[in-house]
Design a protein around this motif. Structure first.
Motif, PDB file in Angstrom:
ATOM      1  N   ILE A 159      30.696  41.352  41.024  1.00  0.00           N
ATOM      2  CA  ILE A 159      32.116  41.385  41.392  1.00  0.00           C
ATOM      3  C   ILE A 159      32.864  40.509  40.394  1.00  0.00           C
ATOM      4  CG2 ILE A 159      33.779  41.031  43.239  1.00  0.00           C
ATOM      5  CD1 ILE A 159      31.470  41.188  45.232  1.00  0.00           C
ATOM      6  N   LEU A 160      33.440  41.122  39.363  1.00  0.00           N
ATOM      7  CA  LEU A 160      33.999  40.377  38.242  1.00  0.00           C
ATOM      8  C   LEU A 160      35.362  39.768  38.541  1.00  0.00           C
ATOM      9  CD1 LEU A 160      33.087  42.816  35.321  1.00  0.00           C
ATOM     10  CD2 LEU A 160      31.813  40.823  36.124  1.00  0.00           C
ATOM     11  N   GLY A 161      36.189  40.451  39.291  1.00  0.00           N
ATOM     12  CA  GLY A 161      37.531  39.941  39.548  1.00  0.00           C
ATOM     13  C   GLY A 161      38.254  40.774  40.589  1.00  0.00           C
ATOM     14  N   TRP A 162      39.343  40.225  41.103  1.00  0.00           N
ATOM     15  CA  TRP A 162      40.091  40.894  42.161  1.00  0.00           C
ATOM     16  C   TRP A 162      41.505  40.327  42.228  1.00  0.00           C
ATOM     17  CZ3 TRP A 162      35.900  37.747  42.587  1.00  0.00           C
ATOM     18  CH2 TRP A 162      36.138  36.458  43.058  1.00  0.00           C
ATOM     19  N   ARG A 163      42.365  41.111  42.820  1.00  0.00           N
ATOM     20  CA  ARG A 163      43.722  40.673  43.130  1.00  0.00           C
ATOM     21  C   ARG A 163      44.015  41.060  44.565  1.00  0.00           C
ATOM     22  NH1 ARG A 163      47.229  42.530  37.752  1.00  0.00           N
ATOM     23  NH2 ARG A 163      46.358  40.954  36.305  1.00  0.00           N
ATOM     24  N   THR A 164      44.829  40.249  45.224  1.00  0.00           N
ATOM     25  CA  THR A 164      45.146  40.513  46.624  1.00  0.00           C
ATOM     26  C   THR A 164      46.649  40.483  46.818  1.00  0.00           C
ATOM     27  OG1 THR A 164      44.987  38.156  47.207  1.00  0.00           O
ATOM     28  CG2 THR A 164      42.980  39.492  47.413  1.00  0.00           C
ATOM     29  N   GLU A 165      47.077  41.078  47.921  1.00  0.00           N
ATOM     30  CA  GLU A 165      48.477  41.047  48.308  1.00  0.00           C
ATOM     31  C   GLU A 165      48.565  41.025  49.829  1.00  0.00           C
ATOM     32  OE1 GLU A 165      50.277  44.549  46.760  1.00  0.00           O
ATOM     33  OE2 GLU A 165      49.251  45.906  48.164  1.00  0.00           O
ATOM     34  N   LEU A 166      49.645  40.493  50.319  1.00  0.00           N
ATOM     35  CA  LEU A 166      49.862  40.415  51.760  1.00  0.00           C
ATOM     36  C   LEU A 166      50.525  41.701  52.221  1.00  0.00           C
ATOM     37  CD1 LEU A 166      49.372  38.360  54.030  1.00  0.00           C
ATOM     38  CD2 LEU A 166      51.753  37.664  53.796  1.00  0.00           C
ATOM     39  N   LYS A 167      49.805  42.440  53.093  1.00  0.00           N
ATOM     40  CA  LYS A 167      50.320  43.719  53.569  1.00  0.00           C
ATOM     41  C   LYS A 167      50.079  43.811  55.070  1.00  0.00           C
ATOM     42  CE  LYS A 167      49.969  48.699  52.751  1.00  0.00           C
ATOM     43  NZ  LYS A 167      49.271  49.765  51.968  1.00  0.00           N
TER      44      LYS A 167
END
Length: 482
Positions: A159-167
């Motif tokens: 798992i190299l990287g990720w981005r998240t958002e509030l939804k």
């Protein structure tokens, strides 16, 4: 001045420029994985790393070190404990509730590699215990292709990287990069492994594959998905932050390394001291080289003598005790700190108290594994347009605890009094190992209910259907009791 300890103080850069560059959280976790991954590789991997885990002593010849390395064997403490904990988690099959027959049938080959849900759960639990968390992607073939959803597990290394958002008030993935290794044909008969990075976004994906000429990554494939979210779920064994954890058995891995080093030193000393050394006293130093054997004699001066010298072995006993102490510490950490149980004999009441206080770590692992399976079931059902995904139950009885006769009698009395249902009774008896491992509560309930319906739906006797038959005797007029 050079020192290997600079490795622990190195500055970790978090700049991500290419699609295959890991993020800062990955770099923070990576040093904690290396030793454990090498221990999983066994004696061969430890020898391959040689001086990293078995330092060469000052003024020790390379040939002597190679001989010592060849005699060094790794005791498989860590790998056995990892297998044991994962086996305890899957000691009883995963129970599925309200899952459609179609999904149940597909879960017999949940990963399209021939593994059913229980075997897959065991392997996934091992990864979760090894790294601290594990991720699972519910993937499906492209539209128009024959296929169905399947589950793929990824270790934190992948798992190299990720981005998240509030939804909708919850933290959700907006981008995810996964490293994969696929085997492709090479020439007429050969094959080779190719690295690729899967980039997932809600409703879409891209596959970047390494170009052998430029060593960079280029888009190999892309497309859309039928889901409005990334079908990826995570289960933690020792969470630090979102998508970040620490191996829960890292201290056991360090003790396993210490046992390997002490065992190597002890074996080397025993090998050297196993053959006594012949020493001459009062023999002229100018004399020619002498030899000794059963068919030879040596003339000594009047005060000269010869004798064999061998160590007393007092230091060996201390090293043996140290190895026993490390093995005891590993057992205590593996079964007491992680599981909440000790190997020593205890009373039943003491074990109950121990379990109530110490099972928390394994209970967290079991709960997270159950949530992971529930999330995967939901994604699986969405792919198939099934409204009800169902749920699962992962075993929490890590050690065998067969119900006592008094407890069975109490359950039967509760059922007879109508306090609990037949379903609850059967589940309690099944969990208490009174019924066999192959016993299925749902099938038993369905068979019992169908049996009652069949008896109620029996046709009326011929005598009540107003179809006279002179050949029938008087007994044929009697109705068959329901």
């Amino acid at each position: 001045m050079y020192t290997g300890f600079a490795h622990y103080d190195r500055q970790l850069t978090s700049r991500v420029a290419q699609v295959n560059d890991p993020n800062a959280a990955w770099r923070n976790q990576e040093p904690h994985w290396v030793l454990i991954e090498d221990l999983i590789g066994g004696t061969y991997e430890m020898r391959r790393r040689h001086r990293r885990y078995l330092p060469q002593e000052p003024r020790e010849l390379d040939e002597s070190y190679d001989n010592r390395l060849a005699r060094s064997v790794l005791a498989p403490y860590y790998v056995r404990l990892e297998r044991m904990l994962a086996g305890m988690l899957t000691r009883k099959p995963v129970r599925l509730n309200d899952v459609s027959d179609l999904v149940r049938e597909q879960l017999f080959d949940v990963d399209l590699l021939g593994n059913d849900l229980n075997v897959w759960c065991y392997e996934t639990a091992r990864k979760m215990v090894r790294y601290g968390h594990v991720g699972v992607l519910v993937d499906a073939p492209a539209a128009g292709e024959n296929g169905r959803p399947y589950w793929v597990s990824y270790t934190p290394r992948d798992i190299l990287g990720w981005r998240t958002e509030l939804k909708d008030g919850a933290q959700q993935l907006s981008q995810l990069r996964l490293m994969e290794r696929v085997v492709v044909p090479d020439g007429l008969y050969g094959e080779k492994e190719v690295e690729q990075v899967r980039v997932l976004t809600p409703g879409g994906f891209e596959i970047h594959r390494r170009n052998e000429k430029t060593s960079g990554f280029e888009i190999f494939d892309s497309g859309t998905t039928t889901l409005d979210a990334i079908p990826f779920s995570v289960a933690y064994a020792n969470r630090v932050n979102f998508m970040e954890s620490r191996p829960p058995m890292e201290d056991i891995a360090e003790l396993n390394l210490k046992a390997y080093q002490i065992q190597s030193d002890l074996d080397n000393q025993l090998h050297i001291s196993a053959v006594p050394m012949l020493a001459f006293f009062g023999f002229p130093s100018a004399a020619e080289e002498v030899s000794a054997g059963p068919g030879e004699a040596i003339a000594f001066p009047s005060e000269g003598r010869a004798e064999y010298i061998e160590p007393s072995g007092n230091s060996f006993e201390a090293q043996f005790r140290r190895l026993e102490q490390i093995a005891y510490q590993i057992n205590e950490l593996g079964l007491s700190a992680v599981l909440g149980q000790k190997l020593s004999a205890e009373t039943a009441e003491a074990k109950r108290i121990d379990r109530s206080q110490g099972d928390s770590t394994m209970m967290v692992i079991a709960q997270n594994m159950q949530d992971l399976i529930d999330n995967c079931l939901a994604y699986h059902a969405q792919y198939l347009n099934i409204p009800e995904a169902g749920s699962s139950y992962v075993n929490r009885d890590f050690l065998g605890s067969r119900l006592e006769p008094q407890e069975i009698q109490s359950l039967l009395q509760l059922y007879t009094a109508g306090t609990i249902t037949q379903k609850t009774l059967l589940y309690k008896l099944s969990e208490g190992e009174v019924l066999g491992d192959e016993f299925d509560v749902e099938e038993e309930l369905e068979a019992t209910q169908n049996g009652g319906l069949i008896e109620m739906a029996q046709p009326e006797p011929r005598a009540t259907q107003q179809m006279p038959d002179e050949s029938l005797d008087d007994e044929s007029d009697e109705e068959i009791p329901a």
